[in-house]
Design a protein around this motif. Structure first.
Motif, PDB file in Angstrom:
ATOM      1  N   ASN A   1      -0.565  -7.055 -13.826  1.00  0.00           N
ATOM      2  CA  ASN A   1      -1.377  -5.842 -13.954  1.00  0.00           C
ATOM      3  C   ASN A   1      -2.309  -5.656 -12.760  1.00  0.00           C
ATOM      4  OD1 ASN A   1      -0.634  -4.465 -16.401  1.00  0.00           O
ATOM      5  ND2 ASN A   1      -1.412  -6.238 -17.531  1.00  0.00           N
ATOM      6  N   GLY A   2      -2.717  -6.760 -12.138  1.00  0.00           N
ATOM      7  CA  GLY A   2      -3.527  -6.641 -10.926  1.00  0.00           C
ATOM      8  C   GLY A   2      -2.766  -5.918  -9.817  1.00  0.00           C
ATOM      9  N   ARG A   3      -1.497  -6.276  -9.646  1.00  0.00           N
ATOM     10  CA  ARG A   3      -0.664  -5.581  -8.661  1.00  0.00           C
ATOM     11  C   ARG A   3      -0.439  -4.127  -9.073  1.00  0.00           C
ATOM     12  NH1 ARG A   3       4.202  -9.988  -7.403  1.00  0.00           N
ATOM     13  NH2 ARG A   3       2.906 -11.580  -6.357  1.00  0.00           N
ATOM     14  N   LEU A   4      -0.164  -3.923 -10.359  1.00  0.00           N
ATOM     15  CA  LEU A   4       0.089  -2.570 -10.838  1.00  0.00           C
ATOM     16  C   LEU A   4      -1.133  -1.671 -10.668  1.00  0.00           C
ATOM     17  CD1 LEU A   4       2.139  -3.314 -14.084  1.00  0.00           C
ATOM     18  CD2 LEU A   4       2.983  -2.206 -12.006  1.00  0.00           C
ATOM     19  N   ASP A   5      -2.334  -2.231 -10.848  1.00  0.00           N
ATOM     20  CA  ASP A   5      -3.558  -1.453 -10.628  1.00  0.00           C
ATOM     21  C   ASP A   5      -3.628  -0.950  -9.195  1.00  0.00           C
ATOM     22  OD1 ASP A   5      -4.370  -1.829 -13.233  1.00  0.00           O
ATOM     23  OD2 ASP A   5      -5.717  -3.499 -12.784  1.00  0.00           O
ATOM     24  N   ALA A   6      -3.272  -1.842  -8.248  1.00  0.00           N
ATOM     25  CA  ALA A   6      -3.317  -1.464  -6.831  1.00  0.00           C
ATOM     26  C   ALA A   6      -2.276  -0.392  -6.529  1.00  0.00           C
ATOM     27  CB  ALA A   6      -3.088  -2.693  -5.959  1.00  0.00           C
ATOM     28  N   VAL A   7      -1.058  -0.578  -7.045  1.00  0.00           N
ATOM     29  CA  VAL A   7      -0.010   0.420  -6.821  1.00  0.00           C
ATOM     30  C   VAL A   7      -0.417   1.754  -7.430  1.00  0.00           C
ATOM     31  CG1 VAL A   7       2.385   1.040  -7.306  1.00  0.00           C
ATOM     32  CG2 VAL A   7       1.809  -1.320  -6.705  1.00  0.00           C
ATOM     33  N   ALA A   8      -1.003   1.709  -8.638  1.00  0.00           N
ATOM     34  CA  ALA A   8      -1.415   2.944  -9.308  1.00  0.00           C
ATOM     35  C   ALA A   8      -2.462   3.696  -8.503  1.00  0.00           C
ATOM     36  CB  ALA A   8      -1.951   2.622 -10.704  1.00  0.00           C
ATOM     37  N   GLU A   9      -3.430   2.968  -7.932  1.00  0.00           N
ATOM     38  CA  GLU A   9      -4.462   3.637  -7.137  1.00  0.00           C
ATOM     39  C   GLU A   9      -3.856   4.298  -5.904  1.00  0.00           C
ATOM     40  OE1 GLU A   9      -8.882   2.830  -5.185  1.00  0.00           O
ATOM     41  OE2 GLU A   9      -7.848   1.228  -6.272  1.00  0.00           O
ATOM     42  N   LEU A  10      -2.885   3.636  -5.302  1.00  0.00           N
ATOM     43  CA  LEU A  10      -2.228   4.212  -4.129  1.00  0.00           C
ATOM     44  C   LEU A  10      -1.337   5.392  -4.512  1.00  0.00           C
ATOM     45  CD1 LEU A  10      -1.364   0.866  -2.299  1.00  0.00           C
ATOM     46  CD2 LEU A  10      -3.025   2.578  -1.545  1.00  0.00           C
ATOM     47  N   VAL A  11      -0.704   5.311  -5.672  1.00  0.00           N
ATOM     48  CA  VAL A  11       0.112   6.432  -6.141  1.00  0.00           C
ATOM     49  C   VAL A  11      -0.760   7.661  -6.380  1.00  0.00           C
ATOM     50  CG1 VAL A  11       1.485   7.292  -8.085  1.00  0.00           C
ATOM     51  CG2 VAL A  11       1.961   5.028  -7.129  1.00  0.00           C
ATOM     52  N   ASP A  12      -1.936   7.426  -6.940  1.00  0.00           N
ATOM     53  CA  ASP A  12      -2.840   8.545  -7.257  1.00  0.00           C
ATOM     54  C   ASP A  12      -3.553   9.092  -6.022  1.00  0.00           C
ATOM     55  OD1 ASP A  12      -2.159   8.304  -9.905  1.00  0.00           O
ATOM     56  OD2 ASP A  12      -3.855   7.019 -10.426  1.00  0.00           O
ATOM     57  N   ALA A  13      -3.454   8.387  -4.903  1.00  0.00           N
ATOM     58  CA  ALA A  13      -4.108   8.845  -3.670  1.00  0.00           C
ATOM     59  C   ALA A  13      -3.073   8.911  -2.546  1.00  0.00           C
ATOM     60  CB  ALA A  13      -5.256   7.905  -3.304  1.00  0.00           C
ATOM     61  N   PRO A  14      -2.188   9.880  -2.569  1.00  0.00           N
ATOM     62  CA  PRO A  14      -1.110   9.938  -1.579  1.00  0.00           C
ATOM     63  C   PRO A  14      -1.597  10.018  -0.143  1.00  0.00           C
ATOM     64  CG  PRO A  14      -1.213  11.966  -2.895  1.00  0.00           C
ATOM     65  CD  PRO A  14      -2.100  10.970  -3.557  1.00  0.00           C
ATOM     66  N   SER A  15      -2.731  10.696   0.083  1.00  0.00           N
ATOM     67  CA  SER A  15      -3.232  10.783   1.462  1.00  0.00           C
ATOM     68  C   SER A  15      -3.673   9.410   1.950  1.00  0.00           C
ATOM     69  CB  SER A  15      -4.396  11.781   1.537  1.00  0.00           C
ATOM     70  OG  SER A  15      -5.460  11.376   0.683  1.00  0.00           O
ATOM     71  N   LEU A  16      -4.281   8.622   1.055  1.00  0.00           N
ATOM     72  CA  LEU A  16      -4.662   7.256   1.419  1.00  0.00           C
ATOM     73  C   LEU A  16      -3.426   6.421   1.722  1.00  0.00           C
ATOM     74  CD1 LEU A  16      -6.605   4.817   1.599  1.00  0.00           C
ATOM     75  CD2 LEU A  16      -6.337   4.557  -0.881  1.00  0.00           C
TER      76      LEU A  16
END
Length: 895
Positions: A323-338
């Protein structure tokens, strides 16, 4: 024939090289002699010639010789290594121009498949492991290192698990004791290198490791020397260190840690599953493209690509870490410009892991150092992008990125923007970095101006207008004056040579300048090499910081790549739970979803849960309740029936791959997914045999199935395809039935079982945890359309003849098959069917006559099949009819 001093030198070097091809540097060429020359000529396609004419009178043949230009070394090394051979590089250790007598030569390095460090010899996206194996009965020590990055692992494991790990790390070279046989688990492409038995000794190995790592005890790395189990791992790791010290002949400071490999913390994937699911390479041609890794890899750096492969080799079993990895992927998915900005910055990052390795081992170039500096220059902007991130994993990555400002400043100040590949080429130090170097360069560049100025000065002072400055290799610089002006020569001029019409002189000033000019070029090279060495030392001193930063950047690259994959392919975040459940809505096969045209792949769901004596425990585990069923009614075993080509294998494979993706911390190709963490993943899909071991397809199938049944746990996920098809019908059906029962009754794990044995579908009526699923088929006017949709219930036909038609089997064969099928179906008598659960009662053979005179080859059995055969009309019976009936009879009789 006596040997020349140089050939005596060659033989000394060859003794040090052992079985390696000796590449002996002679001027601008690397030469090979004797058998090495013959082998190299055949292996490399170079000309075989001779060094001398030999001595026919004394029976001495010419010395075979072959070679290639020194600048083509990497090209030929690659071919030698690809052939599984080793090469010893014997270099000139001094400048031939300055050597007094024969040039000193030494073997500077032995190159083998597992010890490569050059980019030109390595796949940038793949690790290159050197492994060592120490077998000891039921336990085996295994260690592996990537010399190009410094990653060093060791473990002791059950011997029967060795092949699983070997398949996953795919070593290019393996060290084995010369007094033990080859393990049967090594892949064919892995080079086997024999080493003396003492190199695997515990004391020798432990001391070699402690010396390399600079420690007095290995306890700090998680290895206890007194532990019998850890001792095996230490012996394997020590054998690697001994080999590297012998072959590399350089510092190995980048290998500064030995990491224990913990099987318990990763999803166990055996060798058969690794191949069946085509995780890293395709089964057909071994390519990365078309395998899971090739499809999901969106990394933009080489270290990121290697790390993603490592994650697939060892998916996590800790829900919190996943879930730690998934949290990071989720944040990046939600911030496409980042995500896009991060990936753009990462594209400018060089392979720091391999750069540090080359610097440490003394094989770096000025361009390598420049790449380190350029990478450091781009880190501040990248680090700033990660500042203030909400996910803990991204915050940790930001903290681990070390800017190394002092090293960056030194590299930027010292190095030109465009540096050469070889330090000896010079010209890589910036003007203004070192006054001493600038002075020498000015001396080299300004020689003509000085000479012209000096000549004009002497003309003016002496009044000799025809005086000129010249140069030759014998006298160096000189002043030439014609005899007509002989009386004007100053006393300070020193006569050096008399010509027919002129005299040549030197002066103290001219001689001093000559010495400066002639030595300036050598001084420039000397100073630049000194600067290069100093910069290398500074990179080595910062090595651990650089490697830590490289690891952080690689992880960021993987997470950003997974986010890009999820966004572009409409992946969803899976819900991870410790409960052994699996519930996927509209799941897609991650590879076929990409390979097939957009929208063509038909999604399918799956819902199952491991059997438990306490259903409430599952209900209260925190796992989301499936849409259509709950843990009390969710089946543990799904039986999937349907025709070939309809998608059964695809369906069970996609279920396994979705689970695997979820456990590396990736989003998954589904509308919704709840994945209970599995401890082991088993897939038995497809047929293969191992003729080299004397094992048929069926033997391999049963061996792999036995391993599943003996090692799977309630938390495992098992997918099986067509078990039992390699033997007779009733043998295979009976085995498949018993295997399904074992999975359900004894193991109770989540399992998907694809089969053509329609009789197995009766299990759903007999066992509560078994459910039937089938692939929907639409049949119209003799044509069949595969809908690829998984539906509830069992299939009623196999459509094998239709598949044969699609495959191009001749029409006549298909028509005859249809006739035979119709005849067999019309003769089928349901009342005589045997089932593996309720066998027909055994009919006793009639007793032999009391007088013992009647002799029979086969006693007459009373059996319904015999009656069926008897009732066949001889005139209407074809040989294949009779053969099929006899085969059915034989199978019913069993042993």
């Amino acid at each position: 024939m006596s040997l020349s001093p140089m050939m005596q030198q060659y033989h000394q070097a060859k003794e040090a090289a052992g079985d390696a091809l000796l590449l002996f540097r002679m001027g601008d060429f690397y030469e090979l002699f004797y058998q090495d020359a013959k082998d190299a000529a055949e292996l490399l396609g170079i000309t075989l010639t001779a060094r001398d004419k030999g001595d026919a009178a004394r029976g001495i043949e010419p010395t075979p010789m072959s070679g290639f230009p020194h600048h083509q070394l990497d090209q030929y090394l690659a071919r030698i290594v690809r052939a599984g051979r080793r090469a010893a590089i014997c270099d000139q250790m001094e400048d031939p121009k300055q050597a007094k007598g024969i040039v000193r030569r030494e073997v500077t390095r032995i190159v083998s498949p597992g010890t490569l460090t050059e980019d030109g010899l390595l796949d940038p996206k793949s690790s290159n492991f050197l492994a060592a194996i120490v077998p000891a009965g039921e336990q085996t020590g295994l260690a592996w290192v990537d010399v190009s990055t410094g990653r060093f692992h060791a473990a002791a494991m059950a011997t029967d698990r060795l092949s699983d790990q070997i398949v996953r790390i795919a070593p290019s070279e393996c060290l084995l004791s010369d007094d033990l046989p080859d393990p049967a688990d090594l892949p064919e492409r892995c080079t086997r290198t024999r080493r003396p038995g003492w190199a695997f000794g515990q004391q020798v190995a432990a001391e070699a490791l402690k010396k390399l790592l600079g420690v007095k005890s290995l306890d700090g790395f998680g290895f206890e020397e007194d532990s019998e189990r850890d001792a095996l791992a230490i012996r394997a790791a020590g054998a690697i260190v001994d080999y590297l010290q012998e072959t590399q002949r350089s510092r190995l400071g980048h290998i500064d840690r030995l990491l224990p490999f913990e099987n318990e913390s990763t999803l166990q994937i055996d060798a058969a599953t690794w191949r069946s699911l085509e995780i890293a390479h395709t089964l057909r041609d071994g390519r990365r493209e078309g395998a899971l890794l090739g499809v999901i890899d969106r990394t933009v750096t080489s270290p990121g690509a290697r790390l993603l492969a490592e994650w697939l080799r060892g998916p996590l079993t800790d829900a919190e870490r996943i879930n730690g990895r998934l949290d990071a992927v989720a944040e990046l998915v939600d911030a496409p410009s980042l995500t896009d900005a991060v990936r753009e910055k990462l594209r400018a990052v060089y392979d720091i892991e391999r750069l540090v390795s080359r610097v440490t081992t003394g094989r770096a170039s000025p361009r390598d150092l420049s790449c380190v500096g350029r990478t450091l220059a781009g880190l501040p902007a990248l680090k700033a992008k990660l500042s203030g991130r909400s996910s803990e994993r991204l915050a940790q990555i930001e903290q681990r990125i070390d800017l190394c400002p002092e090293l960056r400043a030194k590299l930027e100040a010292a190095l030109e923007d465009d540096c050469p590949h070889q330090a000896r080429d010079g010209g890589f130090v910036r003007p203004g970095f070192l006054p001493e170097l600038d002075e020498c360069r000015e001396l080299m560049a300004g020689g003509k101006q000085w000479i012209a100025k000096y000549q004009a000065q002497q003309v003016e002072e002496t009044g000799i207008p025809s005086m000129k400055v010249g140069f030759n290799k014998v006298f160096g610089y000189y002043l030439e004056v014609t005899h007509a002006h002989r009386d004007k020569i100053p006393d300070s001029f020193i006569r050096k040579q008399t010509l027919k019409n002129a005299e040549r002189y030197i002066t103290p000033e001219l001689k001093e300048y000559e010495e400066k000019v002639l030595s300036a070029e050598e001084r420039v090279k000397e100073i630049e090499l000194r600067v290069f060495a100093e910069l290398c030392e500074q990179v080595i001193e910062a090595g651990r910081r650089l490697l830590s930063t490289a690891a952080a950047l690689a992880e960021l690259d993987v997470l950003a790549g997974l986010a890009d994959l999820a966004r572009s392919r409409a992946y969803t975040r899976p819900t991870i739970t410790d409960a052994p459940v699996l519930d996927v809505e509209e799941g897609r096969h991650p590879v076929l979803d990409v390979m097939q045209p957009e929208g063509q792949f038909v999604p399918n769901g799956v819902s199952c849960a491991a059997r438990t004596e306490d259903p409430e425990a599952l209900l209260n585990s925190g796992a989301p309740k499936p849409d259509t069923r709950n843990p009390e009614t969710s089946p543990s075993l799904l039986l999937i029936t349907g025709p070939n080509m309809a998608g059964k294998s695809t369906y069970i494979r996609q279920t396994a791959l979705i689970t695997l993706l979820a456990q590396i911390g990736s989003f998954v190709p589904a509308k919704r997914a709840t994945v209970g963490v599995a401890d082991r993943l088993f897939a038995r899909v497809g047929a293969s045999d191992e003729l080299s071991r004397g094992q048929s397809t069926f033997m391999v199938e049963m061996t792999e199935t036995a391993r599943i049944l003996n090692t799977a746990t309630r938390r495992s996920l098992v997918v099986l395809d067509e078990i039992g098809r390699g033997t007779s019908t009733y043998d295979g059906l009976s085995l498949a039935w018993a295997i399904a029962e074992c999975l359900h009754n004894d193991i109770g794990c989540r399992a998907l079982f694809a089969t053509h044995y329609h009789e197995l579908t009766d299990l759903a009526d007999q066992l509560d945890g078994v459910a039937n699923r089938s692939v929907a088929v639409h049949e119209h006017q003799g044509d069949v359309v595969f809908l690829h949709q998984i539906v509830e219930g069992a299939a009623d036909k196999s459509y094998g003849i239709h598949v044969a038609k699609l495959a191009g089997v001749p029409r006549g064969v298909n028509q005859r098959a249809q006739e035979i099928l119709s005849k067999l179906e019309s003769q089928h008598d349901a009342e005589t069917q045997l089932t593996p659960v309720e066998a027909q009662p055994v009919v006793s053979k009639p007793a032999a006559p009391a007088d013992g005179l009647q002799l029979q080859l086969f006693d007459a059995y009373e059996h319904p099949l015999v009656d069926k055969i008897r009732r066949l009309e001889i005139d209407g019976t074809t040989p294949i009819d009779a053969l099929l009936m006899l085969r059915e009879w034989k199978e019913s009789l069993g042993s």
